[in-house]
Scaffold this motif. Structure first.
Motif, PDB file in Angstrom:
ATOM      1  N   ARG A 177      -5.424  40.563  24.695  1.00  0.00           N
ATOM      2  CA  ARG A 177      -5.506  39.559  23.634  1.00  0.00           C
ATOM      3  C   ARG A 177      -5.747  38.177  24.227  1.00  0.00           C
ATOM      4  O   ARG A 177      -5.201  37.815  25.259  1.00  0.00           O
ATOM      5  N   THR A 178      -6.597  37.398  23.568  1.00  0.00           N
ATOM      6  CA  THR A 178      -6.917  36.061  24.040  1.00  0.00           C
ATOM      7  C   THR A 178      -5.716  35.139  23.906  1.00  0.00           C
ATOM      8  O   THR A 178      -4.960  35.221  22.941  1.00  0.00           O
ATOM      9  N   MET A 179      -5.544  34.265  24.876  1.00  0.00           N
ATOM     10  CA  MET A 179      -4.425  33.321  24.861  1.00  0.00           C
ATOM     11  C   MET A 179      -4.588  32.308  23.729  1.00  0.00           C
ATOM     12  O   MET A 179      -5.690  31.838  23.454  1.00  0.00           O
ATOM     13  N   ASP A 180      -3.492  31.998  23.060  1.00  0.00           N
ATOM     14  CA  ASP A 180      -3.500  30.986  22.003  1.00  0.00           C
ATOM     15  C   ASP A 180      -3.323  29.604  22.620  1.00  0.00           C
ATOM     16  O   ASP A 180      -2.359  29.342  23.349  1.00  0.00           O
ATOM     17  N   LEU A 181      -4.258  28.700  22.340  1.00  0.00           N
ATOM     18  CA  LEU A 181      -4.205  27.351  22.885  1.00  0.00           C
ATOM     19  C   LEU A 181      -3.395  26.431  21.979  1.00  0.00           C
ATOM     20  O   LEU A 181      -3.325  26.649  20.763  1.00  0.00           O
ATOM     21  N   PRO A 182      -2.791  25.383  22.543  1.00  0.00           N
ATOM     22  CA  PRO A 182      -2.063  24.417  21.713  1.00  0.00           C
ATOM     23  C   PRO A 182      -2.995  23.736  20.715  1.00  0.00           C
ATOM     24  O   PRO A 182      -4.206  23.624  20.936  1.00  0.00           O
ATOM     25  N   LYS A 183      -2.425  23.255  19.612  1.00  0.00           N
ATOM     26  CA  LYS A 183      -3.233  22.623  18.580  1.00  0.00           C
ATOM     27  C   LYS A 183      -3.861  21.327  19.071  1.00  0.00           C
ATOM     28  O   LYS A 183      -4.880  20.887  18.531  1.00  0.00           O
ATOM     29  N   GLY A 184      -3.267  20.691  20.067  1.00  0.00           N
ATOM     30  CA  GLY A 184      -3.812  19.427  20.562  1.00  0.00           C
ATOM     31  C   GLY A 184      -5.097  19.564  21.339  1.00  0.00           C
ATOM     32  O   GLY A 184      -5.785  18.565  21.588  1.00  0.00           O
ATOM     33  N   GLY A 218     -18.678  19.730  22.072  1.00  0.00           N
ATOM     34  CA  GLY A 218     -19.953  20.277  22.513  1.00  0.00           C
ATOM     35  C   GLY A 218     -20.453  21.363  21.590  1.00  0.00           C
ATOM     36  O   GLY A 218     -19.756  21.791  20.665  1.00  0.00           O
ATOM     37  N   PRO A 219     -21.661  21.840  21.847  1.00  0.00           N
ATOM     38  CA  PRO A 219     -22.255  22.869  20.985  1.00  0.00           C
ATOM     39  C   PRO A 219     -21.568  24.218  21.157  1.00  0.00           C
ATOM     40  O   PRO A 219     -21.082  24.549  22.229  1.00  0.00           O
ATOM     41  N   ASP A 220     -21.561  24.977  20.066  1.00  0.00           N
ATOM     42  CA  ASP A 220     -21.004  26.330  20.088  1.00  0.00           C
ATOM     43  C   ASP A 220     -19.581  26.334  20.626  1.00  0.00           C
ATOM     44  O   ASP A 220     -19.223  27.119  21.497  1.00  0.00           O
ATOM     45  N   SER A 221     -18.773  25.404  20.145  1.00  0.00           N
ATOM     46  CA  SER A 221     -17.407  25.284  20.648  1.00  0.00           C
ATOM     47  C   SER A 221     -16.539  26.386  20.053  1.00  0.00           C
ATOM     48  O   SER A 221     -16.618  26.696  18.876  1.00  0.00           O
ATOM     49  N   SER A 222     -15.715  26.986  20.893  1.00  0.00           N
ATOM     50  CA  SER A 222     -14.791  28.029  20.459  1.00  0.00           C
ATOM     51  C   SER A 222     -13.598  28.027  21.400  1.00  0.00           C
ATOM     52  O   SER A 222     -13.637  27.431  22.484  1.00  0.00           O
ATOM     53  N   ASP A 223     -12.520  28.685  20.979  1.00  0.00           N
ATOM     54  CA  ASP A 223     -11.317  28.740  21.805  1.00  0.00           C
ATOM     55  C   ASP A 223     -11.569  29.482  23.111  1.00  0.00           C
ATOM     56  O   ASP A 223     -10.998  29.138  24.157  1.00  0.00           O
ATOM     57  N   ASP A 224     -12.419  30.525  23.089  1.00  0.00           N
ATOM     58  CA  ASP A 224     -12.693  31.286  24.299  1.00  0.00           C
ATOM     59  C   ASP A 224     -13.382  30.409  25.345  1.00  0.00           C
ATOM     60  O   ASP A 224     -13.014  30.412  26.529  1.00  0.00           O
ATOM     61  N   ILE A 225     -14.404  29.654  24.915  1.00  0.00           N
ATOM     62  CA  ILE A 225     -15.128  28.786  25.849  1.00  0.00           C
ATOM     63  C   ILE A 225     -14.222  27.661  26.327  1.00  0.00           C
ATOM     64  O   ILE A 225     -14.245  27.284  27.506  1.00  0.00           O
ATOM     65  N   LEU A 226     -13.409  27.106  25.422  1.00  0.00           N
ATOM     66  CA  LEU A 226     -12.493  26.032  25.810  1.00  0.00           C
ATOM     67  C   LEU A 226     -11.490  26.515  26.846  1.00  0.00           C
ATOM     68  O   LEU A 226     -11.210  25.825  27.838  1.00  0.00           O
TER      69      LEU A 226
END
Length: 257
Positions: free
Chosen positions: A158-165, A170-178
């Motif tokens: 399962r992908t890690m959940d990032l903090p809301k902050g 940038g283009p095509d921004s997503s939690d996975d790329i971040l």
């Protein structure tokens, strides 16, 4: 998809091989191979088969795709391993490079450059830091899109959940790329990770993006954030301690019984 299931003579009686042929998409015509035990358990790879069968069946020369024993393949693998070991013993080094997949841009100047000083009043300023660094491909983190980690059973984690902050820029921004961008920045740089400090980077990241920082808006780590992480670490260690104690108690009970 077309499915073909046949008996596998190379494995113990009752084992079956299934070949699934793809009918559509870019991979049309290609096939996936699976194996089923007599009890119906499905296996997707040779390592899974090896762990399940253990020492009961020697799969060293077993070809997973064809379902046959290939002694010649084993011989080639032994020769390759022998050659690699010989190369290392002669002074060769193993490739332990952990560099991320960043395409290094070659210089566009293939010929010597002549400096023209027609106007003596003009001065050429040189950024020493940029002069020593090789340019990198912009938004290279997108090359990591779609990659997933898996455990020993090849189940996707399962992908890690990032903090809301933390918010992407940038283009095509997503939690996975971040997440990949932040992990890469921590891996490749020893400087603090602050995000994109310039507000202009959100309007036109192709021009104002700071390539030394990940693709996220500027953020600040407060003492409250640190205390929250310390609490999570403490809870995780406590859960691990309880699990180890329960496992040790269960093992002791089994041995005594």
């Amino acid at each position: 998809m077309e499915r073909k299931r046949t008996e596998c003579a190379a494995l113990p009686p009752g084992w079956k091989k299934e070949e699934v042929i793809r009918k559509s998409g870019l991979s049309a015509g290609k096939s996936d191979v699976y194996y089923y035990s007599p009890s119906g358990k499905k296996f997707r790879s040779k390592p899974q088969l090896s762990r399940y069968l253990g020492n009961s069946v020697d799969l060293a020369c077993f070809d997973f795709r064809t379902g046959k024993m290939m002694p010649g393949k084993l011989q080639k693998n032994k020769q390759r391993l022998r050659h690699d070991a010989l190369s290392i013993s002669k002074g060769g080094k193993m490739d332990l490079n952990t560099t991320l997949p960043i395409r290094q841009t070659a210089s566009i100047f293939k010929q010597p450059i002549t400096k023209v000083t027609t106007h003596p009043g003009n001065k050429v300023k040189t950024d020493l830091q940029r002069a020593t660094e090789q340019p990198r491909q912009l938004f290279w983190e997108r090359r990591l899109k779609g990659l997933r980690s898996s455990d020993v059973t090849e189940e996707v984690l399962r992908t890690m959940d990032l903090p809301k902050g933390l918010q992407s820029v940038g283009p095509d921004s997503s939690d996975d790329i971040l997440l990949s961008a932040i992990a890469s920045a921590l891996h490749m740089s020893s400087s603090p990770i602050t995000g994109q400090m310039s507000v202009a980077a959100e309007k036109n990241p192709a021009i104002w993006l700071n390539t030394s920082q990940p693709l996220c808006r500027a953020f600040t780590v407060t003492d409250e954030h640190i205390r929250e992480q310390e609490l999570k670490v403490h809870q995780a260690r406590r859960s691990l301690e309880e699990a180890l104690m329960a496992d040790g108690l269960a093992r002791t009970t089994v041995n005594q019984g």
